[in-house]
Enzyme design. Structure first.
Site, PDB file in Angstrom:
ATOM      1  N   ASN B 398       0.821  -1.202   0.000  1.00  0.00           N
ATOM      2  CA  ASN B 398       0.000   0.000   0.000  1.00  0.00           C
ATOM      3  C   ASN B 398       0.860   1.260   0.000  1.00  0.00           C
ATOM      4  OD1 ASN B 398      -1.864   1.995   0.392  1.00  0.00           O
ATOM      5  ND2 ASN B 398      -2.830   1.087   2.165  1.00  0.00           N
ATOM      6  N   ASP B 399       1.526   1.500   1.116  1.00  0.00           N
ATOM      7  CA  ASP B 399       2.291   2.742   1.235  1.00  0.00           C
ATOM      8  C   ASP B 399       3.399   2.848   0.179  1.00  0.00           C
ATOM      9  OD1 ASP B 399       0.763   3.520   3.412  1.00  0.00           O
ATOM     10  OD2 ASP B 399       2.042   2.411   4.808  1.00  0.00           O
TER      11      ASP B 399
END
Lengths: 98, 472
Positions: B398-399
């Site tokens: 995600n990040d």
């Protein structure tokens, strides 16, 4: 030249060798590098052996300390090298035998 | 074991031991050198292990060592524990294991410094040099010991992954460190003062706890690398104390290795080391879940639909994150990749440096699933390739693909280098929900018009995709 200064020279030079050796390791191998290096830091077991094996009238305490140090360092050394080997065994190139 | 050496040869023994130490040093350096390539790495590790073995055996001939009961018992107990841990550990738990080993290494070095100090009946006979290094050895070793176990607890979830902190903690930590250094100076002048010694030991153990507790879960890769460096330094210090070059050199090599990895991790997250240590950033609950998610629309995809997209693509890149490993989906992912390759699709893996929970962790997890290492590309290698990529499969990450790192200067992850997946023709995010990631930051990629969401457990989704591929 005192022993400390002499040892400092060795220490600093070894740091430089370390930087040179490790800065080229590809990211793929960073985890095994870390656990392998970690196992090498268990070299302190050599010191633990000397502390634990030294015998004398007043050395009960230091022997116990050395004994615990040997246990700790052995976990570090044996576990570290074994788990690194286990990881590296899995790294295969395309087309390699399984 | 020096009693087995003939009397006439004893005078040569100390020098012989030193020369053999030199050979062990050679093995360590050569071993680390071979770790530079996946093809030779295994041999390198074995060479280093051989160096260690030689170092231990030759030490047993040291004339200071006259009793062996403790030594044999200690090696057996420790070796057994280490072997069991190494055999049993799941690859996902590698960061925890390395943290534990680090802790034991640091602890052992502190004990060596302490034991050496306590075995000399009259500490006033010690030179100021060796007293300083004894103090430093106890300091670094002890804080590595407790710090590593706190890091272990955080990784394992025993201790909250959130940044636990309160105002003034940084000042207390810095103050305690200065206090320890001052006390070590006092200790050098008056080594007979037991109180000073115990305060140094106690404070050092405490600093390990209080300096790792405030560091957030997302920063654990940096912390483990740094603790790795400390455990090397601690071994070096123990070497200074007992006057052993092998310890000094091996410790320095490890210290340098840990420091380099720390730097790489910091760079990968665009954080300075000081910011990681004092910044208290990132947690595991994601407190700042984006409130503006409601009014944006996402496009969903299904296994069948996605199967067609990837089967007719010419190039697919997989961007895995730790979520992939949590879902134990590496093996089915590998099957999907193989099916695509059989169809002539070019498949590559793009690995962000912080994709796992320690440097290079994701590579090990994929290697475990028999993904060949030449398919694993690191960030700098894969980023130029996204422009020519048809579909990027983002699984459990995600990040590391969050475009706000490039676009929003206000974001906590702004400036962090990311995988430029938004340059590809299409992205597909495998995810349970729209919740933010480890760092607790909303991801606008999810709402991008080129992006599709494949909701569900990563393993089940990949299994569905794998089956759907049979019918394409």
């Amino acid at each position: 030249m005192s022993t400390l200064i002499f040892s400092l020279f060795i220490f600093v030079l070894a740091c430089f060798i370390g930087f040179e050796l490790i800065s080229k390791v590809p990211p793929t191998l960073h985890t095994p590098l870390m656990s392998g290096a970690n196992a090498i830091s268990g070299i302190t077991i050599v010191g633990a052996l000397i502390v634990a094996g030294h015998s004398g009238v007043d050395s009960q305490l230091s022997q116990i300390i050395g004994f615990v140090a040997i246990i700790f360092a052995s976990i570090n050394v044996v576990g570290g090298f074994m788990v690194t080997d286990r990881m590296l065994e899995m790294f295969k190139k395309k087309g390699d035998e399984k | 074991m020096s009693q087995f050496i003939p009397e006439s040869l004893l005078p040569y023994l100390p020098d012989t031991i030193q020369i053999i130490y030199l050979i062990a040093t050679f093995f360590f350096i050569r071993g680390l050198k071979l770790l530079n390539s996946p093809a030779t790495a295994r041999k390198g590790n074995q060479l280093a292990a051989l160096g260690m073995f030689i170092g231990i055996v030759v030490t047993l001939f040291d004339q200071q060592i006259i009793s062996f009961e403790w030594i044999i018992a200690g090696i057996l107990i420790g070796g057994l524990i280490g072997a069991v841990l190494a055999k049993k550990v799941a690859m996902t738990a590698m960061p925890e294991l390395v943290a534990v080993f680090n802790g034991f290494g640091g602890g052992a070095s502190a004990l060596v410094a302490w034991g050496e100090f306590s075995r000399l009946v009259d500490p006033t006979t010690m030179t100021p040099d060796s007293l300083v290094t004894t103090g430093l050895g106890i300091f670094i070793g002890s804080l590595t010991f407790t710090g590593s176990f706190i890091a272990f607890g955080k990784l394992k979830g025993f201790i909250s992954g959130n940044a636990i902190t309160f105002p003034g903690l940084n000042i207390i930590n810095i103050g305690s460190m200065i206090a320890v250094l001052v006390l070590i100076a006092f200790f050098t002048f008056d080594p007979t003062n037991q109180t000073i010694f115990w305060v140094i030991l106690g404070l050092s153990l405490l600093i390990g706890i209080t300096s790792v507790i405030p560091i957030g879960g997302a920063d654990m890769p940096v912390v483990i690398s740094l603790l790795n460096s400390y455990s090397g330094l601690a071994a070096s210090m123990a070497g200074f104390v007992i006057g052993n070059n092998l310890l000094i050199i091996a410790g320095a090599l490890v210290g340098a290795a840990g420091l380099i990895l720390t730097q790489i991790m910091c760079k990968a997250m665009n954080r300075s080391l000081a910011n990681v240590i004092f910044g208290a950033f990132g947690g595991d609950s994601g407190g700042s879940a984006g409130g503006d998610a409601g009014d944006k629309t996402v496009r969903e995809t299904s296994a069948e639909d996605l199967a067609i997209q990837v089967a007719y693509a010419s190039k697919v890149v997989i961007a895995p994150g730790y979520g992939l490993a949590v879902a134990q989906a590496q093996h089915v992912l590998k099957e999907v990749a193989m099916k695509l390759e059989e169809r002539g699709v070019q498949v590559k893996y793009g690995i962000h440096p912080v994709a796992g929970r320690m440097p290079g962790h994701m590579n090990v997890l994929l290697a475990e699933a028999d993904v060949p290492y030449d398919q694993l590309l690191d960030m700098d290698q894969i980023n130029p390739e996204f422009k020519s990529t048809d579909v990027v499969l983002i699984i459990g990450a995600n990040d590391v693909v969050n475009p706000v790192a490039k676009t929003e200067p206000g974001s906590p992850i702004y400036g962090m280098p990311i995988l430029n997946v938004d340059e590809a023709k299409r992205t597909v995010v495998f995810k349970r929900s729209l919740s933010p990631g480890y760092a607790g930051i909303d991801n606008p990629l999810f709402y991008d018009e080129k992006n599709q969401m494949f909701f569900g457990d990563a393993k089940k989704s990949l299994q569905a995709l794998n089956e759907a591929l049979n019918d394409v």
